[in-house]
Scaffold this motif. Structure first.
Motif, PDB file in Angstrom:
ATOM      1  N   ARG A 153       0.820  -1.071   0.142  1.00 36.25           N
ATOM      2  CA  ARG A 153       0.091   0.126   0.039  1.00 36.25           C
ATOM      3  C   ARG A 153       1.052   0.975  -0.337  1.00 36.25           C
ATOM      4  O   ARG A 153       2.034   1.711   0.315  1.00 36.25           O
ATOM      5  N   TRP A 154       0.324   1.976  -0.423  1.00 30.38           N
ATOM      6  CA  TRP A 154       0.812   3.631  -0.606  1.00 30.38           C
ATOM      7  C   TRP A 154       1.256   4.613   0.678  1.00 30.38           C
ATOM      8  O   TRP A 154       2.076   4.484   1.059  1.00 30.38           O
ATOM      9  N   LEU A 175     -12.044  -6.689   1.143  1.00 33.29           N
ATOM     10  CA  LEU A 175     -11.732  -5.106   0.564  1.00 33.29           C
ATOM     11  C   LEU A 175     -11.359  -4.985  -0.456  1.00 33.29           C
ATOM     12  O   LEU A 175     -10.275  -5.672  -1.232  1.00 33.29           O
ATOM     13  N   ALA A 176     -11.977  -4.705  -1.376  1.00 34.48           N
ATOM     14  CA  ALA A 176     -11.267  -4.018  -2.559  1.00 34.48           C
ATOM     15  C   ALA A 176      -9.951  -2.980  -2.767  1.00 34.48           C
ATOM     16  O   ALA A 176      -9.945  -2.098  -1.626  1.00 34.48           O
ATOM     17  N   GLY A 225      -5.923   1.081  -6.191  1.00 35.59           N
ATOM     18  CA  GLY A 225      -4.437   1.741  -6.550  1.00 35.59           C
ATOM     19  C   GLY A 225      -3.540   1.841  -5.441  1.00 35.59           C
ATOM     20  O   GLY A 225      -2.277   2.405  -5.000  1.00 35.59           O
ATOM     21  N   HIS A 239      -4.219   3.606  -2.952  1.00 33.28           N
ATOM     22  CA  HIS A 239      -3.538   4.586  -2.059  1.00 33.28           C
ATOM     23  C   HIS A 239      -4.464   5.561  -0.932  1.00 33.28           C
ATOM     24  O   HIS A 239      -3.909   6.449  -0.884  1.00 33.28           O
ATOM     25  N   GLY A 298      -9.247  12.055 -11.535  1.00 29.05           N
ATOM     26  CA  GLY A 298      -8.835  12.682 -10.254  1.00 29.05           C
ATOM     27  C   GLY A 298      -7.769  12.980 -11.540  1.00 29.05           C
ATOM     28  O   GLY A 298      -7.112  12.793 -11.970  1.00 29.05           O
ATOM     29  N   VAL A 355      -3.666   7.414  -9.099  1.00 30.61           N
ATOM     30  CA  VAL A 355      -4.693   6.273  -8.641  1.00 30.61           C
ATOM     31  C   VAL A 355      -6.336   5.997  -9.425  1.00 30.61           C
ATOM     32  O   VAL A 355      -6.181   6.365 -10.923  1.00 30.61           O
ATOM     33  N   HIS A 367     -12.157  15.301  -7.647  1.00 33.40           N
ATOM     34  CA  HIS A 367     -11.213  15.907  -7.980  1.00 33.40           C
ATOM     35  C   HIS A 367     -10.826  15.842  -9.306  1.00 33.40           C
ATOM     36  O   HIS A 367      -9.751  15.157  -8.781  1.00 33.40           O
ATOM     37  N   HIS A 423     -18.126   4.654  -0.719  1.00 32.93           N
ATOM     38  CA  HIS A 423     -17.094   3.312  -0.098  1.00 32.93           C
ATOM     39  C   HIS A 423     -17.928   1.519   0.330  1.00 32.93           C
ATOM     40  O   HIS A 423     -17.126   1.683   0.727  1.00 32.93           O
ATOM     41  N   GLY A 446     -20.676  -0.603  -2.114  1.00 35.87           N
ATOM     42  CA  GLY A 446     -20.670  -1.764  -2.673  1.00 35.87           C
ATOM     43  C   GLY A 446     -18.979  -1.653  -3.442  1.00 35.87           C
ATOM     44  O   GLY A 446     -17.869  -0.272  -3.202  1.00 35.87           O
ATOM     45  N   TYR A 455      -8.733  24.029  -7.812  1.00 37.71           N
ATOM     46  CA  TYR A 455      -9.784  24.337  -9.006  1.00 37.71           C
ATOM     47  C   TYR A 455     -10.612  25.264  -9.080  1.00 37.71           C
ATOM     48  O   TYR A 455     -11.093  26.021  -8.009  1.00 37.71           O
ATOM     49  N   ASN A 467     -12.159  11.306   0.941  1.00 38.20           N
ATOM     50  CA  ASN A 467     -10.341  10.902   0.045  1.00 38.20           C
ATOM     51  C   ASN A 467      -9.631  11.393   0.986  1.00 38.20           C
ATOM     52  O   ASN A 467      -8.137  10.641   0.230  1.00 38.20           O
ATOM     53  N   TYR A 468      -9.171  12.304   1.452  1.00 36.41           N
ATOM     54  CA  TYR A 468      -7.791  12.782   1.846  1.00 36.41           C
ATOM     55  C   TYR A 468      -7.762  12.290   3.753  1.00 36.41           C
ATOM     56  O   TYR A 468      -6.621  12.784   4.609  1.00 36.41           O
TER      57      TYR A 468
HETATM   58  C1  LIG Z   1      -0.578  10.751  -4.663  1.00 34.30           C
HETATM   59  C2  LIG Z   1      -2.395  10.839  -4.414  1.00 34.30           C
HETATM   60  C3  LIG Z   1      -2.658  11.678  -5.444  1.00 34.30           C
HETATM   61  C4  LIG Z   1      -3.908  11.970  -5.212  1.00 34.30           C
HETATM   62  N1  LIG Z   1      -5.386  12.293  -5.956  1.00 34.30           N
HETATM   63  C5  LIG Z   1      -6.185  12.727  -6.114  1.00 34.30           C
HETATM   64  C6  LIG Z   1      -7.161  13.563  -6.990  1.00 34.30           C
HETATM   65  O1  LIG Z   1      -6.347  14.073  -7.708  1.00 34.30           O
HETATM   66  N2  LIG Z   1      -8.642  13.300  -6.728  1.00 34.30           N
HETATM   67  C7  LIG Z   1      -8.922  12.943  -5.910  1.00 34.30           C
HETATM   68  O2  LIG Z   1     -10.113  12.945  -5.953  1.00 34.30           O
HETATM   69  N3  LIG Z   1      -8.449  11.862  -5.108  1.00 34.30           N
HETATM   70  C8  LIG Z   1      -6.983  12.479  -4.843  1.00 34.30           C
HETATM   71  N4  LIG Z   1      -6.600  11.329  -4.162  1.00 34.30           N
HETATM   72  C9  LIG Z   1      -7.028  10.853  -2.884  1.00 34.30           C
HETATM   73  C10 LIG Z   1      -7.740   9.659  -3.817  1.00 34.30           C
HETATM   74  O3  LIG Z   1      -9.349   9.693  -3.999  1.00 34.30           O
HETATM   75  C11 LIG Z   1      -7.862   8.401  -1.949  1.00 34.30           C
HETATM   76  O4  LIG Z   1      -6.402   7.798  -2.139  1.00 34.30           O
HETATM   77  C12 LIG Z   1      -8.282   6.911  -2.787  1.00 34.30           C
HETATM   78  O5  LIG Z   1      -8.585   6.572  -2.063  1.00 34.30           O
HETATM   79  C13 LIG Z   1      -6.914   6.709  -3.678  1.00 34.30           C
HETATM   80  O6  LIG Z   1      -7.830   4.805  -4.953  1.00 34.30           O
HETATM   81  P1  LIG Z   1      -7.312   3.802  -5.240  1.00 34.30           P
HETATM   82  O7  LIG Z   1      -7.962   3.069  -5.337  1.00 34.30           O
HETATM   83  O8  LIG Z   1      -6.524   4.929  -5.435  1.00 34.30           O
HETATM   84  O9  LIG Z   1      -7.141   3.728  -3.933  1.00 34.30           O
HETATM   85  P2  LIG Z   1      -7.582   2.135  -3.147  1.00 34.30           P
HETATM   86  O10 LIG Z   1      -7.101   1.847  -1.950  1.00 34.30           O
HETATM   87  O11 LIG Z   1      -7.354   0.968  -3.377  1.00 34.30           O
HETATM   88  O12 LIG Z   1      -9.097   2.329  -2.557  1.00 34.30           O
HETATM   89  C14 LIG Z   1      -9.477   3.236  -1.662  1.00 34.30           C
HETATM   90  C15 LIG Z   1     -10.721   3.038  -1.382  1.00 34.30           C
HETATM   91  O13 LIG Z   1     -11.909   2.709  -2.286  1.00 34.30           O
HETATM   92  C16 LIG Z   1     -12.475   1.633  -2.304  1.00 34.30           C
HETATM   93  N5  LIG Z   1     -12.410   1.264  -3.812  1.00 34.30           N
HETATM   94  C17 LIG Z   1     -11.535   0.748  -4.917  1.00 34.30           C
HETATM   95  N6  LIG Z   1     -11.678   0.460  -6.110  1.00 34.30           N
HETATM   96  C18 LIG Z   1     -13.305   0.317  -5.673  1.00 34.30           C
HETATM   97  C19 LIG Z   1     -14.069   0.123  -6.306  1.00 34.30           C
HETATM   98  N7  LIG Z   1     -14.229  -0.171  -7.594  1.00 34.30           N
HETATM   99  N8  LIG Z   1     -15.811  -0.385  -6.315  1.00 34.30           N
HETATM  100  C20 LIG Z   1     -15.549   0.504  -4.556  1.00 34.30           C
HETATM  101  N9  LIG Z   1     -14.395   0.294  -3.699  1.00 34.30           N
HETATM  102  C21 LIG Z   1     -13.853   0.159  -4.160  1.00 34.30           C
HETATM  103  C22 LIG Z   1     -11.205   1.014  -2.147  1.00 34.30           C
HETATM  104  O14 LIG Z   1     -12.128  -0.783  -0.857  1.00 34.30           O
HETATM  105  C23 LIG Z   1     -10.699   1.776  -0.556  1.00 34.30           C
HETATM  106  O15 LIG Z   1     -11.751   1.309   0.499  1.00 34.30           O
HETATM  107  C24 LIG Z   1      -5.085  11.034  -4.332  1.00 34.30           C
HETATM  108  C25 LIG Z   1      -3.850  10.559  -3.382  1.00 34.30           C
HETATM  109  C26 LIG Z   1      -2.762  10.708  -3.677  1.00 34.30           C
HETATM  110  C27 LIG Z   1      -2.302   9.687  -2.438  1.00 34.30           C
END
Ligand SMILES: Cc1cc2nc3c(=O)[nH]c(=O)nc-3n(C[C@H](O)[C@H](O)[C@H](O)COP(=O)(O)OP(=O)(O)OC[C@H]3O[C@@H](n4cnc5c(N)ncnc54)[C@H](O)[C@@H]3O)c2cc1C
Length: 508
Positions: free
Chosen positions: A69-70, A105-106, A109, A111, A168, A173, A184, A228, A231, A400, A466-467
């Motif tokens: 994980r990140w 847990l799904a 990315g 992150h 995003g 991500v 965003h 989140h 589903g 933004y 998400n932050y």
């Molecule tokens: C470097 C960086 C840049 C970012 N830039 C942006 C940005 O530009 N805009 C913005 O809005 N946010 C941004 N974020 C925040 C980002 O929205 C969250 O970090 C988000 O959780 C990342 O999703 P992920 O799939 O990478 O992570 P994951 O940890 O894989 O998923 C995050 C959550 O979503 C759930 N999830 C993942 N896929 C699914 C799916 N298909 N269905 C249901 N649930 C799912 C997971 O179970 C987990 O709970 C950024 C974060 C970082 C670290």
């Protein structure tokens, strides 16, 4: 000047990342085998999965890569990784987990960094990576995207088809991770948030049913901001648009910290203008250490980004030049260059899983309170300068355009904060070193957020889910209106009464 620009570029590379050069964590801080693999006999599931599905077990390279994980702060513990090959594989996996009372847990990315994820102390990771297709519809108005699609892949596929969508900004991500919390992105000034683009989706519910929902479903409202909790989206049909402007320009203007007040006054006066920042204009800034530019204090890297031009309009940049920056670096290119210009492309530090703890402490702002910015800068600089264990940290301010977001009725989605113009967050990066340091970091992050909150004149604050750090209240994450809270809780009770989807900013 060139030498300095290189130093700034290297500092951006460094912010996250003394540890970038380190290998992926091979031994995790938890013990994935503490619930024996015998508890996870996957034979019955394997028989039901498609031929392209995969199952990864601990102590394999595949498991380590798929579960890395990140952020390592309070990361979830998983005992096995299922990589679905079809949408139905996700449903089969959830049903299997439910029959055995196993958490799941799904992950797309990886992150997601909320500390609430740490409440998952065992279970199945459903790694969505193979569900990554992007198909533009015949009429060119929508695209159907796999639930595991990543932003960069979607942007590139659409770009090649002459299309674009709100995604995003960061290449690494997913679409759904950000989107389910609102999402965003660069194009939100035109079209609204990532979630505002949703047309329909296939989703596996807590009971394991794979179902298609759209605006006619009572769940639709919740999927746009609190998704989140409800589903796993296996595919999404979302609005896409013809490319309106292929050319974009940026100025990267770097200041020493003593200019903090002047920089954010100029941002208010010439860019934000009481919430009327033009649609094609974006202001972003980072505070970070760059010893080559300033050996003593973090610098302010201020980005002014504009669409449809090859040089950012001097009406926006000149007031910042007049403040006396350390350097000015213009660039021009296309929409697809934006991520690398701002240090968030796939090959840049924020996209690496570098064995760091990376908590954020977000707060939405209407405008920059210059006194609060100055105070926060001083506290941040004291905490991260020099040889501090936190010296890779970064304070982020994302301004933004909001027109498209605010054109959409506030009550249309669970995303509650459409009136806010700036997303601010200290991101404290550090090598994990135990709970004492974790507590110090939490104190620092909350102190910085409190300073900005004081500057808003409000007693409470609004945080982008998400932050989020992970201990914010439901009101702080999903809005303080009681109708919002009631609606979310009622939907949670209906669709996920036992809290299967309650590791990420849980409603209950
Ligand atoms: C470097 C960086 C840049 C970012 N830039 C942006 C940005 O530009 N805009 C913005 O809005 N946010 C941004 N974020 C925040 C980002 O929205 C969250 O970090 C988000 O959780 C990342 O999703 P992920 O799939 O990478 O992570 P994951 O940890 O894989 O998923 C995050 C959550 O979503 C759930 N999830 C993942 N896929 C699914 C799916 N298909 N269905 C249901 N649930 C799912 C997971 O179970 C987990 O709970 C950024 C974060 C970082 C670290």
């Amino acid at each position: 000047m060139y030498q300095f620009k290189m130093e700034v570029a290297m500092a951006i590379v460094a912010w996250a990342c003394t540890a970038v050069g380190q290998n992926l964590p091979l031994a995790r801080s938890h013990d994935p085998g503490h619930h024996s693999r015998g508890n996870y006999d996957m034979t019955d599931l394997q028989a039901k999965l498609s031929s392209s599905a995969k199952i990864y077990y601990p102590n394999t390279t595949e498991f380590e890569a798929a579960s890395a994980r990140w952020s390592l702060l309070d990361e979830p513990t998983v005992n096995v990784v299922v990589v679905p090959g079809t949408e139905n594989d996700v449903a089969e996996t959830v049903q299997f987990a439910n029959q055995r009372d196993l958490p799941f847990l799904a992950s797309t990315g990886a992150h997601g960094s909320l500390t609430s994820l740490g409440k998952m102390t065992q279970g199945i990771e459903i790694y969505m990576t193979q569900l990554n297709t992007v198909t533009v519809s015949g009429d060119g108005k929508t695209a159907t995207i796999g639930g595991g699609a990543m932003a960069k892949a979607v942007v590139d596929e659409l770009w090649n088809a002459g299309k674009q969508a709100v995604t995003g900004t960061c290449e690494c991500v997913s679409i759904l991770g950000p989107g389910l919390g609102g999402g965003h992105g660069w194009l939100q000034g035109h079209h609204g948030l990532v979630a505002d683009q949703f047309v329909s989706m296939n989703v596996v519910l807590a009971n394991g049913a794979l179902t298609t929902i759209n605006a006619k479903s009572d769940l639709w409202w919740a999927m746009k901001g609190a998704g989140h909790n409800f589903g796993i989206v296996t595919s999404l049909t979302t609005k896409v648009f013809d490319i309106q402007y292929s050319n974009w320009a940026i100025e990267t203007i770097t200041f020493s910290g003593d200019k903090v007040g002047a920089v954010y006054q100029a941002a208010n006066d010439y860019l934000l203008k009481n919430g009327t920042q033009p649609v094609g204009l974006i202001n972003w800034s980072y505070w970070l250490n760059n010893p080559g530019a300033d050996p003593n204090n973090p610098v302010i890297i201020f980005y002014i980004i504009q669409e449809g031009v090859t040089t950012v309009d001097s009406a926006y940049t000149r007031p910042f030049h007049d403040i006396g920056p350390l350097s000015i670096q213009p660039a021009s290119g296309t929409y697809t260059d934006l991520a690398s210009w701002t240090g968030i492309a796939n090959n840049q530090p924020p996209c690496q899983k570098a064995a760091l703890a990376n908590p954020r402490f977000p707060i939405y702002l209407q405008s920059y309170n210059v006194d609060a910015q100055t105070k926060a800068y001083n506290v941040f600089a004291n905490a991260v300068r020099g040889t501090s264990a936190l010296n890779n940290s970064i304070f982020m301010f994302e301004g933004y355009s909001m027109e498209g977001v605010q054109a959409i009725p506030s009550d249309s989605s669970a995303f509650a904060f459409r009136s806010e113009n700036i997303l601010a967050a200290p991101l404290i990066n550090y090598l994990p070193a135990g709970s004492t340091l974790d507590s110090q970091v939490a104190n620092l992050g909350n102190k910085l957020r409190d300073i900005l909150r004081d500057g808003t004149g409000m007693d409470d604050f609004r945080a982008y889910v998400n932050y989020a750090y992970g201990d914010e209240s439901l009101q702080e994450l999903y809005g303080c209106e009681s109708w919002r809270q009631d609606r979310l809780k009622a939907l949670k009770a209906k669709y996920d009464p036992t809290g299967k989807f309650s590791f990420y900013a849980p409603i209950a």
